[in-house]
Design a protein around this motif. Structure first.
Motif, PDB file in Angstrom:
ATOM      1  N   VAL A  43      -3.019  17.816   0.961  1.00  0.00           N
ATOM      2  CA  VAL A  43      -3.188  17.773  -0.489  1.00  0.00           C
ATOM      3  C   VAL A  43      -3.223  16.336  -0.995  1.00  0.00           C
ATOM      4  CG1 VAL A  43      -2.071  18.307  -2.690  1.00  0.00           C
ATOM      5  CG2 VAL A  43      -2.208  20.058  -0.922  1.00  0.00           C
ATOM      6  N   PHE A  44      -2.319  15.510  -0.498  1.00  0.00           N
ATOM      7  CA  PHE A  44      -2.249  14.126  -0.958  1.00  0.00           C
ATOM      8  C   PHE A  44      -3.265  13.220  -0.262  1.00  0.00           C
ATOM      9  CE2 PHE A  44       1.702  15.550  -2.730  1.00  0.00           C
ATOM     10  CZ  PHE A  44       1.938  14.707  -3.798  1.00  0.00           C
ATOM     11  N   LYS A  45      -3.866  13.764   0.799  1.00  0.00           N
ATOM     12  CA  LYS A  45      -4.873  13.017   1.571  1.00  0.00           C
ATOM     13  C   LYS A  45      -4.312  11.728   2.159  1.00  0.00           C
ATOM     14  CE  LYS A  45      -8.784  14.901  -1.037  1.00  0.00           C
ATOM     15  NZ  LYS A  45      -8.004  15.898  -1.752  1.00  0.00           N
ATOM     16  N   GLN A  46      -3.019  11.722   2.449  1.00  0.00           N
ATOM     17  CA  GLN A  46      -2.368  10.595   3.120  1.00  0.00           C
ATOM     18  C   GLN A  46      -0.990  11.029   3.585  1.00  0.00           C
ATOM     19  OE1 GLN A  46      -0.795   7.395   0.593  1.00  0.00           O
ATOM     20  NE2 GLN A  46      -1.399   8.588  -1.220  1.00  0.00           N
ATOM     21  N   ASP A  47      -0.461  10.325   4.570  1.00  0.00           N
ATOM     22  CA  ASP A  47       0.891  10.591   5.045  1.00  0.00           C
ATOM     23  C   ASP A  47       1.866   9.805   4.177  1.00  0.00           C
ATOM     24  OD1 ASP A  47       3.213  11.091   6.344  1.00  0.00           O
ATOM     25  OD2 ASP A  47       2.604  10.277   8.292  1.00  0.00           O
ATOM     26  N   LEU A  48       2.703  10.516   3.447  1.00  0.00           N
ATOM     27  CA  LEU A  48       3.612   9.866   2.499  1.00  0.00           C
ATOM     28  C   LEU A  48       4.883   9.343   3.154  1.00  0.00           C
ATOM     29  CD1 LEU A  48       3.378  12.446  -0.439  1.00  0.00           C
ATOM     30  CD2 LEU A  48       2.145  10.287  -0.194  1.00  0.00           C
TER      31      LEU A  48
END
Length: 209
Positions: A43-48
């Motif tokens: 969903v965020f299109k990145q590893d948080l």
């Protein structure tokens, strides 16, 4: 420093979940992502992982989320909140359950976010439908598919001189003005409707109480 969960344990629990899972550590006035599941990364299109709440989203939204986290921490128990556009470009409705976890003097947050857009649509549709019935000048009654009385408006109760509070949950055929012919007629219409036929108008006669 021993954490409440290992990353392997969290991945076992939430790795294949469709819900968004966040495990965070409180640090000062923000929260650091210790673990996020694949659904969240998609969903965020990145590893948080390793970033903070403030770094991952707009400031106003981050403040709103942190307030919810702090509420759970102050209550020292799970807290659920809803939002309508957090993690979606399509303004999805989400429900997040926040659980505070205290270990070795450090506060952690486990947050699970579910997409409840469809549920909200059903609820809103139901409320709209109920308002139509409530405000109608025509007598209206709602039944479940097994003919249990779900509700009726004031005009229906007034027209047939019955107390609507006494009939919720009872069977439609028990109403004093519904004879065998009437009930059979409506039963046939429901059967046809379930079979995919278009609903028809049915003329019936009723004797008031």
């Amino acid at each position: 420093m021993r954490k409440p969960f290992t990353m392997e344990q969290l991945d076992l629990l939430y790795g294949s979940s469709e819900d968004l899972a966040f495990f965070m550590r409180q640090e000062g006035d923000t929260f650091i992502y210790e673990y996020v599941n694949p659904a969240c990364t998609a969903v965020f299109k990145q590893d948080l992982t390793g970033s903070s709440v403030d770094e991952s989203m707009p400031a106003e939204l981050a403040e709103e989320i942190k307030r919810s986290y702090l509420t759970a921490i102050q209550m020292k128990k799970s807290y659920t909140y809803q939002d309508y556009n957090l993690f979606s470009e399509n303004h999805a409705a989400n429900e997040t359950r926040v659980t505070p976890i205290f270990a070795a003097g450090i506060c952690y947050i486990l947050a699970i976010t579910k997409n409840v857009t469809q549920q909200k649509k059903v609820e809103e549709g139901y409320l709209f439908y109920q308002s139509l019935i409530r405000d109608s000048l025509d007598p209206m009654i709602t039944l479940s598919s097994d003919f249990t009385i779900f509700g009726m408006n004031d005009m229906y109760a007034e027209t047939f001189n019955i107390q609507k509070e006494q009939w919720a949950g009872k069977h439609y055929s028990e109403l004093p003005f519904v004879d065998d012919y009437t009930f059979q007629n409506i039963t046939e219409e429901l059967k046809n409707f379930k079979a995919g036929e278009s609903p028809q108008h049915t003329v019936i006669s009723r004797k008031k109480k």
